[in-house]
Design an enzyme around this catalytic site. Structure first.
Site, mmCIF file in Angstrom:
data_model
loop_
_atom_site.group_PDB
_atom_site.id
_atom_site.type_symbol
_atom_site.label_atom_id
_atom_site.label_comp_id
_atom_site.label_asym_id
_atom_site.label_seq_id
_atom_site.Cartn_x
_atom_site.Cartn_y
_atom_site.Cartn_z
ATOM 1 N N HIS A 173 0.846 -1.206 0.000
ATOM 2 C CA HIS A 173 0.000 0.000 0.000
ATOM 3 C C HIS A 173 0.879 1.253 0.000
ATOM 4 O O HIS A 173 0.860 2.047 0.941
ATOM 5 C CB HIS A 173 -0.932 -0.011 1.212
ATOM 6 C CG HIS A 173 -2.367 0.264 0.862
ATOM 7 N ND1 HIS A 173 -3.114 -0.568 0.053
ATOM 8 C CD2 HIS A 173 -3.187 1.286 1.206
ATOM 9 C CE1 HIS A 173 -4.328 -0.092 -0.071
ATOM 10 N NE2 HIS A 173 -4.397 1.049 0.595
ATOM 11 N N ASP A 177 -3.312 7.339 -0.721
ATOM 12 C CA ASP A 177 -4.629 7.004 -1.268
ATOM 13 C C ASP A 177 -4.438 6.698 -2.752
ATOM 14 O O ASP A 177 -3.465 7.136 -3.372
ATOM 15 C CB ASP A 177 -5.607 8.174 -1.080
ATOM 16 C CG ASP A 177 -7.032 7.794 -1.441
ATOM 17 O OD1 ASP A 177 -7.514 6.766 -0.948
ATOM 18 O OD2 ASP A 177 -7.657 8.526 -2.234
ATOM 19 N N GLY A 180 -5.539 1.114 -4.827
ATOM 20 C CA GLY A 180 -6.331 0.137 -5.572
ATOM 21 C C GLY A 180 -6.426 0.480 -7.041
ATOM 22 O O GLY A 180 -6.216 -0.371 -7.907
ATOM 23 N N THR A 182 -4.448 2.495 -8.801
ATOM 24 C CA THR A 182 -3.122 2.380 -9.413
ATOM 25 C C THR A 182 -2.757 0.916 -9.624
ATOM 26 O O THR A 182 -2.245 0.534 -10.683
ATOM 27 C CB THR A 182 -2.065 3.071 -8.544
ATOM 28 O OG1 THR A 182 -2.440 4.443 -8.328
ATOM 29 C CG2 THR A 182 -0.698 3.028 -9.204
#
Length: 250
Positions: A173, A177, A180, A182
């Protein structure tokens, strides 16, 4: 028609239609479907019709509905990221390229800028996803380096390689933000590069997607995610097959 031939034809159609700004072919269809589904998975309030309107005309018809400006900003950012992905789909995946994708997704999102989120750079604050402990900000660079070294040593890539990469990427991660969206764009890019039939992860199967992803991340059980990707490939083929025809050279 086998997957390699179909994928090559798909890439050719994408290039031609993007250059001509064709809004009636497989490029536009894929842009709309992927942007709608990937953003909807992350909580976007925009409908598929509104998504199509933004892509085709740059406007949304005022019908009394209320939507967030962030959703519009991220939708247009997703269109830009997809175009950049097509321009770079044959490049070897790198940290620089991944950051470029994220930048194009998030550069115009006022809320993220106001919150001090790094745009096109790795996160500067700890974050969590469900029950998954993600990489700490100080470890992201090294964790991404190891991930990419492992992944890039396996070329050409299979659907299994893509599933393993996606699960590990989303567990790291790396961004504050937009991980997902990307990550799913990277999947599409790497399918094109490896001549593996690409796919769009549908919002209508979001719960199953997250369940398969969680099994891969928690137990290193990648088979459910591989099967899920295969099913989404079948849906994408059914959607685009009639748009893909050999280009006649003059």
């Amino acid at each position: 028609m086998d997957d390699i031939k179909m994928t090559e034809l798909l890439k050719e159609r994408f290039r031609i239609e993007m250059e001509k700004q064709d809004r009636g072919g497989v490029y536009a269809l894929t842009q709309r479907k992927m942007a709608y589904n990937s953003n909807r998975i992350e909580g976007s309030t925009l409908t598929e019709k509104q998504t199509a309107s933004i892509f085709e005309t740059g406007t949304i018809r005022a019908d009394g509905s209320v939507f967030r400006t962030k959703d519009v900003e991220e939708m247009t950012g997703h269109f830009t990221m997809f175009n950049y992905m097509l321009d770079t789909c044959e490049e070897i995946l790198s940290q620089r390229l991944i950051k470029e994708y994220h930048y194009r997704l998030k550069a115009g999102v006022f809320e993220d800028i106001a919150n001090g989120y790094p745009i096109g750079e790795y996160k500067n604050r700890r974050n969590m996803v469900s029950n998954i402990m993600t990489s700490t900000p100080e470890n992201v660079e090294e964790d991404m380096k190891v991930l990419l070294e492992d992944y890039n040593s396996k070329e050409p890539h299979s659907l299994k390689d893509l599933a393993e990469f996606h699960a590990r990427f989303e567990k790291i991660h790396p961004f504050q933000d937009g991980n997902g969206r990307t990550g799913r764009m990277i999947l599409f890019k790497e399918c094109l590069r490896s001549c593996v039939m690409p796919f769009i992860i549908g919002n209508d199967r979001k719960a199953e997607y997250y369940e398969c992803l969680n099994k891969a991340q928690q137990n290193e059980d990648y088979e459910p995610l591989i099967r899920y990707f295969g099913q989404e490939q079948e849906r994408y083929v059914e959607m685009v097959k009639d748009f893909i025809v050999p280009v006649v050279k003059k």
